[in-house]
Design an enzyme around this catalytic site. Sequence first.
Site, PDB file in Angstrom:
ATOM      1  N   ALA A   1      16.407 -18.132  10.009  1.00 39.36           N
ATOM      2  CA  ALA A   1      17.409 -17.146   9.599  1.00 39.36           C
ATOM      3  C   ALA A   1      17.289 -16.807   8.107  1.00 39.36           C
ATOM      4  CB  ALA A   1      18.815 -17.675   9.916  1.00 39.36           C
TER       5      ALA A   1
ATOM      6  N   LYS B   1      27.700 -27.726  -2.778  1.00 39.72           N
ATOM      7  CA  LYS B   1      27.358 -27.302  -1.419  1.00 39.72           C
ATOM      8  C   LYS B   1      27.280 -28.506  -0.481  1.00 39.72           C
ATOM      9  CE  LYS B   1      24.625 -24.302   1.438  1.00 39.72           C
ATOM     10  NZ  LYS B   1      23.482 -23.408   1.609  1.00 39.72           N
TER      11      LYS B   1
END
Lengths: 296, 296
Positions: free
Chosen positions: B12, B179
Amino acid sequence: MKPKIGIIGGGAIGLFFAARLSLYADVTVFVRRTEQQVRLNAEGIKLGTDTYSVRSEVTGEQSFRHQDLLFVTVKSYQLAGLKAQLETFPKETPLAFLTNGIGHIEWLKELSAETILLGITSHGVVRRSDREVESSGSGETTLGIWCGSFDEGLKEYLTTLPDFPVSFSANIFKEIYRKLLINTAINPLTALLNVPNGSLLTNKEFHGLLLEVVREANRVLQVENGIEVVEEICRNTAFNWSSMAVDLLHKRKTEIDAIVLPVLKMLEEKELSAERLTMLYQLIKGKENENAKLDD
Amino acid sequence: MKPKIGIIGGGAIGLFFAARLSLYADVTVFVRRTEQQVRLNAEGIKLGTDTYSVRSEVTGEQSFRHQDLLFVTVKSYQLAGLKAQLETFPKETPLAFLTNGIGHIEWLKELSAETILLGITSHGVVRRSDREVESSGSGETTLGIWCGSFDEGLKEYLTTLPDFPVSFSANIFKEIYRKLLINTAINPLTALLNVPNGSLLTNKEFHGLLLEVVREANRVLQVENGIEVVEEICRNTAFNWSSMAVDLLHKRKTEIDAIVLPVLKMLEEKELSAERLTMLYQLIKGKENENAKLDD
């Protein structure tokens, strides 16, 4: 003369007991919905390939029909709503609760019944419809007197039924705690992970978690050889799905509050921590919330 | 003259970067399978309703074509298998790793590349086929120099691309830890529970668990306002499914070993316990085992 045995609850265990006992007793099944009552009266209970005739009444309708013994087989979270109905039976009628968990035991003190029995049953039963059940594993039933006194003749009768093993235990709490440990360890894990019971043995990570959960719960339940007891059940029911797994899969309310919550409270009272069991409780309650949202 | 940018990985993020950068750079996408390479060369990348022409090569085939920058976008668990291929590029080629987690960072020392960048990207991208991707949320990319030196002209170029926000951070680890906290808190919970990110805010039980998991992880990650950071992501991506939830749903390997395992190791090194995170790790690894069994 056949004894009169009433069974409150038209779920899997209620219908199974009604069918099996109908051979030896005059059985009345008390159910909530008229629709189920009508079907049971008209068509009887189908257990496997056999059909058993029973009488059925609706719990909401007052019944003065004498019962020698009344089994209560409803889900733990349905008990509170049943209190008014239970009080419509004469206080001499012995009540035998087959309800899972121990959440309801304190509540029994509020009943006016003179004799209350607690029981556990290990029959595996799956309900297919309002009148159809299937056995998914043979089992047995153990009863114990919680308060009052139980007729010796009826006790003798119950414990000698062919092919329907019932025994009386002088220490029913030992049996209840044993089943509570089993349910506490197997039910939430299999429900959360959506796996049959055997996966808790064959999957290395799940097995590790199972052992940790058993250890946490057994710090208060004190079941002898707790790990072996739970592992044996997983082995013997390897291809079965726990009731909690089935309930969660069908987006129904589970019995987590009757099974895990009392164990967490017992641990808390003794100031013992139980991180894994606490987290399992939160996860299952959260899943229930999600499912409830879907119904909105 | 357009810079030459290579992208390793046809997933992706790889396809998304290739499509967006193809407007401004001479892009080569390195993929594993000839089938995907042929389609990309023939048909280009479809992003939303637009098609972008790119060159594609197979990683296995030695390529001496000069690249000004090589983005590595493969899954964390695919990195180790890629080492030999990375070494076929001249050691002057700067490598920029967009890989999730921090499991690979120690491993980077073994590479002969002179300049290595670490990066994180917050673009939401869903891959529909070997050449089709869709944006599920706009994002940005932050890069930081881990070793070596990066060409100032290229840096200026990258940070001024229209509609493709890239910035350089002098403290990329701060961004990586941020993150990592987000992924550690959101990914395993949503994967285990099979819910979109927003459920971790709207479901009271899940929210309680989220806070506890953030607290455990943040004892080592030390992200400022960690809870607010994670909650904001849940809010902004409420209807999105985390990559780990999607991986588990599709019975694929997850990035749990790149995301949660390093955090558990950091906690262990500091002798800090993390019961909930440990249990989440066991549950996800166990689910992966179950899925692997189904493939047998």
